[in-house]
Design a protein around this motif. Structure first.
Motif, short mmCIF file in Angstrom:
data_model
loop_
_atom_site.label_atom_id
_atom_site.label_comp_id
_atom_site.label_asym_id
_atom_site.label_seq_id
_atom_site.Cartn_x
_atom_site.Cartn_y
_atom_site.Cartn_z
N GLY A 1 14.85 111.78 44.77
CA GLY A 1 15.25 112.57 45.93
C GLY A 1 14.93 111.93 47.25
N ALA B 1 19.86 111.73 47.41
CA ALA B 1 19.53 112.98 48.06
C ALA B 1 20.70 113.50 48.87
CB ALA B 1 18.31 112.80 48.97
N SER C 1 19.89 108.32 54.59
CA SER C 1 20.34 107.86 53.27
C SER C 1 20.69 106.38 53.30
CB SER C 1 21.53 108.68 52.78
OG SER C 1 22.65 108.50 53.60
#
Length: 98
Positions: free
Chosen positions: A54, A59, A70
């Protein structure tokens, strides 16, 4: 195509990470091609591992746009994973050569 962008980032940064680690750890280096291949594998694995935890691009799965965190996660996971796998493979190669 956008769903493949994190993987592409992880693979490219993994290859870079493998080559940087090869330059820094000359005794574990596998050569340019070997460092690149080990880095590609490590980049993919490192990025996917962070995604499963995660913390990486995983995620952001299900969102339409990748955000900065990200992308940074993909770069970090790929680069570190590439360097680590290259070092592990280099250490195993050196141990087998003795």
């Amino acid at each position: 195509m956008e769903e493949y962008l994190p993987l592409i980032i992880q693979l490219v940064t993994g290859a870079i990470g493998g080559n940087v680690a090869g330059k820094l750890l000359k005794n574990l280096s596998l050569g340019t091609v070997g460092n690149t291949i080990a880095g590609l594998v490590g980049g993919g694995l490192g990025g996917q591992l962070l995604g499963m935890l995660g913390m990486g691009a995983g995620a952001a799965a299900g969102t339409d746009a990748m955000d900065v965190s990200s992308i940074i996660g993909s770069v970090a996971g790929g680069g570190v994973g590439g360097g680590v796998i290259m070092a592990i493979v280099g250490a195993i190669k050196n141990a087998m050569a003795k």
